[in-house]
Design an enzyme around this catalytic site. Sequence first.
Site, PDB file in Angstrom:
ATOM      1  N   ARG A  35      70.334  19.826  47.255  1.00 32.15           N
ATOM      2  CA  ARG A  35      71.474  20.698  46.931  1.00 32.15           C
ATOM      3  C   ARG A  35      72.804  20.031  47.265  1.00 32.15           C
ATOM      4  O   ARG A  35      73.793  20.252  46.567  1.00 32.15           O
ATOM      5  CB  ARG A  35      71.344  22.023  47.672  1.00 32.15           C
ATOM      6  N   LYS A 213      54.910  39.868  39.938  1.00 30.06           N
ATOM      7  CA  LYS A 213      55.045  41.303  39.660  1.00 30.06           C
ATOM      8  C   LYS A 213      55.735  41.611  38.339  1.00 30.06           C
ATOM      9  O   LYS A 213      56.756  41.017  38.019  1.00 30.06           O
ATOM     10  CB  LYS A 213      55.883  41.944  40.751  1.00 30.06           C
ATOM     11  N   GLY A 366      62.535  30.369  41.084  1.00 32.28           N
ATOM     12  CA  GLY A 366      62.303  29.586  42.304  1.00 32.28           C
ATOM     13  C   GLY A 366      60.940  28.910  42.332  1.00 32.28           C
ATOM     14  O   GLY A 366      60.835  27.690  42.439  1.00 32.28           O
ATOM     15  N   GLY A 389      67.033  33.026  41.588  1.00 36.82           N
ATOM     16  CA  GLY A 389      67.507  34.370  41.222  1.00 36.82           C
ATOM     17  C   GLY A 389      68.624  34.334  40.199  1.00 36.82           C
ATOM     18  O   GLY A 389      68.661  35.155  39.274  1.00 36.82           O
TER      19      GLY A 389
HETATM   20  P1  ADP Z   1      59.436  32.691  40.177  1.00 36.69           P
HETATM   21  O1  ADP Z   1      59.880  32.452  41.604  1.00 36.69           O
HETATM   22  O2  ADP Z   1      59.286  31.416  39.416  1.00 36.69           O
HETATM   23  O3  ADP Z   1      60.290  33.713  39.486  1.00 36.69           O
HETATM   24  P2  ADP Z   1      57.466  34.615  41.022  1.00 36.69           P
HETATM   25  O4  ADP Z   1      58.106  34.668  42.355  1.00 36.69           O
HETATM   26  O5  ADP Z   1      57.559  35.799  40.144  1.00 36.69           O
HETATM   27  O6  ADP Z   1      57.948  33.304  40.228  1.00 36.69           O
HETATM   28  O7  ADP Z   1      55.893  34.362  41.183  1.00 36.69           O
HETATM   29  C1  ADP Z   1      55.372  33.288  41.892  1.00 36.69           C
HETATM   30  C2  ADP Z   1      54.142  33.706  42.665  1.00 36.69           C
HETATM   31  O8  ADP Z   1      53.210  34.367  41.844  1.00 36.69           O
HETATM   32  C3  ADP Z   1      53.407  32.512  43.239  1.00 36.69           C
HETATM   33  O9  ADP Z   1      53.443  32.589  44.650  1.00 36.69           O
HETATM   34  C4  ADP Z   1      51.995  32.632  42.708  1.00 36.69           C
HETATM   35  O10 ADP Z   1      50.994  32.329  43.665  1.00 36.69           O
HETATM   36  C5  ADP Z   1      51.925  34.089  42.339  1.00 36.69           C
HETATM   37  N1  ADP Z   1      50.884  34.328  41.339  1.00 36.69           N
HETATM   38  C6  ADP Z   1      50.820  33.859  40.091  1.00 36.69           C
HETATM   39  N2  ADP Z   1      49.692  34.264  39.489  1.00 36.69           N
HETATM   40  C7  ADP Z   1      49.002  34.999  40.386  1.00 36.69           C
HETATM   41  C8  ADP Z   1      47.740  35.701  40.373  1.00 36.69           C
HETATM   42  N3  ADP Z   1      46.990  35.711  39.285  1.00 36.69           N
HETATM   43  N4  ADP Z   1      47.379  36.348  41.499  1.00 36.69           N
HETATM   44  C9  ADP Z   1      48.161  36.336  42.586  1.00 36.69           C
HETATM   45  N5  ADP Z   1      49.348  35.710  42.665  1.00 36.69           N
HETATM   46  C10 ADP Z   1      49.772  35.042  41.578  1.00 36.69           C
HETATM   47 MG    MG Z   2      59.582  33.563  43.420  1.00 42.43          MG
END
Ligand code: ADP
Ligand code: MG
Length: 408
Positions: A35, A213, A366, A389
């Site tokens: 960063r 989620k 992230g 974010g």
């Molecule tokens: P980003 O930070 O890229 O927006 P998220 O925070 O929404 O992504 O999601 C990342 C998390 O989702 C990871 O820690 C990953 O382990 C979890 N994940 C992805 N698929 C599954 C699954 N099928 N079951 C449980 N956790 C999952």
């Molecule tokens: Mg995340």
Amino acid sequence: MLTVDNLKDLKGKKVYVRVDFNVPQKNGVIRDNNRIVAALPTIKKLLEGDSRLILMSHLGKIKWKEPDPAKIEEMKKANDMAPVAKALAELLPGVNVHFCPVTHGEELKKAVEELKDGEILLVQNTRYEKGEEKNNEELAKEWASLADVYVMDAFGSAHRAHASTVGVPTAMKAEGKPVALGYLMLKEVENLSRCVEPSEKDRPYVAVLGGFKVSDKIKVIDSLLKKCDKILIGGAMAYTFKKALGENVGSSPVEDDQLDYAKKCYEEAKGRLLLPIDSVVTNHFDETPDRDIKTVTGDIPDGYEGCDIGPKTAEMYKNELKKAHLVFWNGPMGVFEQKDFQAGTIAICEAIRAIKGEAFTVCGGGDSASAVKQFGYKDDFSHVSTGGGASLEMIENDGHLPGVDVLR
Ligand code: ADP
Ligand code: MG
């Protein structure tokens, strides 16, 4: 909007630069200086003009709700910006980098007054001030009074309307002082804007959405449904969709309060929203040696949960990506932190590599960005956003971010 390239006659001017020096660190040891490095082009450009730089950033979290003042002091100590000043100085040989250990008052004012042309003053963590996250007007005015020019280069903080990101430029604009975007911001805003407003030649526009989620991503899904030709769903959120369509998902993570939303979404997408046709499942999420892992097509048996998209889904998604001219990806396809469930996420990376040079590809989020880096595919993307974010909010809010809008 002005950019650093539009700023002229900077000699002797005091420039407030909001940088993102929120580096991962513990006890003053910085684990990753990416960063800081990312802010160097803007810093160097401003130094070339012989200006005097006042750099501000937050670092970590200070929970002001904590009633025990001793604990607040501990949190402050754990997020002291002094080691960052040292790291910055090492990256800029020949430049005087001063550090101001306080965030307000006479000591800060004096440090700014003593600054000479071509020198840098890094100020202590903005979150040492309770008013920072509340966008306190008085605090913003004090910081704004220190400088003649405002430059925003902290993309990772641009979705937060805090004193250092929105209050200061608001106050400086009111005083008729110029406000501008730095290079890092410019690159992020340009690249993400393309995903917000695709042109005809960007079609087909394909989004890949995964992660944990549905509820975290509702606004992203809604926004992408309006813009994209196809949305490929993976990650844990896929199981909420699958359950909503009446499939058995075993003990996969499902948000029951989002089933109606998922069903409505799927129907309104009219075939544009694709779901996994097979999954890699396990009877035990934790990495125990005796757990069972298998690939199933369709329904997931009871006692098993889906942890990654399966090979048939990966193939189907690869075929969609082959045709794409614009791709936005957020959210890993599976539990990429575990070796057994990395294949789906890697398959998407491979599909992006295969269209390198032919399509404009952006990864934002992230965990998605860190997966892309971890697996060695960063250079295959047109752009991997530095702001988790912030990149998502930019997609959600049709290109608007508080820290950017204030500069318009
Ligand atoms: P980003 O930070 O890229 O927006 P998220 O925070 O929404 O992504 O999601 C990342 C998390 O989702 C990871 O820690 C990953 O382990 C979890 N994940 C992805 N698929 C599954 C699954 N099928 N079951 C449980 N956790 C999952
Ligand atoms: Mg995340």
